[in-house]
Design a protein around this motif. Structure first.
Motif, PDB file in Angstrom:
ATOM      1  N   ILE A  66       1.181  -1.087  -0.040  1.00 21.40           N
ATOM      2  CA  ILE A  66       0.289  -0.118  -0.145  1.00 21.40           C
ATOM      3  C   ILE A  66       1.105   1.461  -0.305  1.00 21.40           C
ATOM      4  N   MET A  67       1.964   0.958   0.771  1.00 17.88           N
ATOM      5  CA  MET A  67       3.106   2.507   1.369  1.00 17.88           C
ATOM      6  C   MET A  67       3.542   2.151  -0.547  1.00 17.88           C
ATOM      7  N   ALA A  68       4.053   1.786  -0.495  1.00 20.00           N
ATOM      8  CA  ALA A  68       4.398   1.782  -2.468  1.00 20.00           C
ATOM      9  C   ALA A  68       3.856   2.042  -3.317  1.00 20.00           C
ATOM     10  N   THR A  69       2.513   1.813  -3.870  1.00 21.29           N
ATOM     11  CA  THR A  69       1.651   2.037  -4.125  1.00 21.29           C
ATOM     12  C   THR A  69       1.477   3.507  -3.732  1.00 21.29           C
TER      13      THR A  69
ATOM     14  N   THR B 191      -5.206  -1.706  -4.361  1.00 19.64           N
ATOM     15  CA  THR B 191      -4.074  -2.692  -5.425  1.00 19.64           C
ATOM     16  C   THR B 191      -3.927  -3.696  -5.217  1.00 19.64           C
ATOM     17  N   ILE B 192      -5.023  -4.215  -4.018  1.00 18.51           N
ATOM     18  CA  ILE B 192      -4.876  -6.137  -4.509  1.00 18.51           C
ATOM     19  C   ILE B 192      -5.857  -6.330  -4.983  1.00 18.51           C
TER      20      ILE B 192
ATOM     21  N   TRP C 174     -10.190  -5.596   3.294  1.00 19.01           N
ATOM     22  CA  TRP C 174      -8.709  -6.700   3.045  1.00 19.01           C
ATOM     23  C   TRP C 174      -8.779  -7.387   3.957  1.00 19.01           C
ATOM     24  N   ARG C 175      -7.629  -5.809   4.968  1.00 14.05           N
ATOM     25  CA  ARG C 175      -6.685  -6.367   6.021  1.00 14.05           C
ATOM     26  C   ARG C 175      -6.661  -7.062   6.563  1.00 14.05           C
ATOM     27  N   ALA C 176      -8.328  -6.209   7.912  1.00 18.26           N
ATOM     28  CA  ALA C 176      -9.125  -5.660   8.786  1.00 18.26           C
ATOM     29  C   ALA C 176      -9.884  -7.791   8.958  1.00 18.26           C
ATOM     30  N   SER C 177     -10.307  -7.980   7.407  1.00 21.12           N
ATOM     31  CA  SER C 177     -10.630  -9.594   7.441  1.00 21.12           C
ATOM     32  C   SER C 177      -9.699 -10.722   7.956  1.00 21.12           C
TER      33      SER C 177
END
Length: 151
Positions: free
Chosen positions: A16-19, A45-46, A53-56
């Motif tokens: 996420i940071m790179a994007t 980005t995914i 997504w991360r929270a899930s």
């Protein structure tokens, strides 16, 4: 959280940071992007909203994962039995339905079985259980977004 889940979370965060960094460089050629835009609700980005997504993934990390498709937004766990109650087990499916960070972009389905003798038998899942899981995921996703905006 297991080490593989931790590595996945770090990898997702770095992606996420790179994007975001690449997006801000792309804006240098003309119209400037507002800083808050880097943490907008549609960070995808995914393939799906990355905060949802991360929270899930973090929320269901207590159970072994059978499937985690970030492009399609589907997470399926294997059966999980709480050591405190080994005669009952649950299986979860989390679907992210939209690219926006909204309550209606998330759907959790749960199956529950109880052990009767030597056989696992389907049992009802309380609607409040599914609602609570959705609330936990949404709260975590909003917190992840708040952290991204403030950093």
């Amino acid at each position: 959280m297991t080490s593989s889940h931790s590595r996945f979370a770090r990898f997702t965060g770095r992606t996420i940071m790179a994007t975001a960094a690449l997006a801000s460089l792309a804006a240098c050629g003309g119209r400037e992007r507002p800083i808050a835009d880097l943490a907008a609700s549609q960070v995808t980005t995914i393939g799906v909203n990355s905060y949802l997504w991360r929270a899930s993934v973090e929320t269901v990390s207590f159970a072994p994962l059978l499937q985690a498709d970030s492009a399609g937004g589907v997470i399926v766990t294997d059966w999980y039995a709480n050591p405190q109650n080994p005669r009952e087990r649950v299986k979860l499916t989390v679907s992210i339905l939209d690219q926006d960070l909204r309550a209606d972009a998330l759907r959790v389905a749960a199956s529950r079985q109880v052990l009767q003798g030597q056989t696992w038998v389907e049992a009802p899942v309380q609607a409040a259980t599914v609602q609570k899981l959705e609330d936990i995921i949404l709260t975590k996703a909003r917190e992840l977004r708040r952290q991204a905006v403030s950093s």
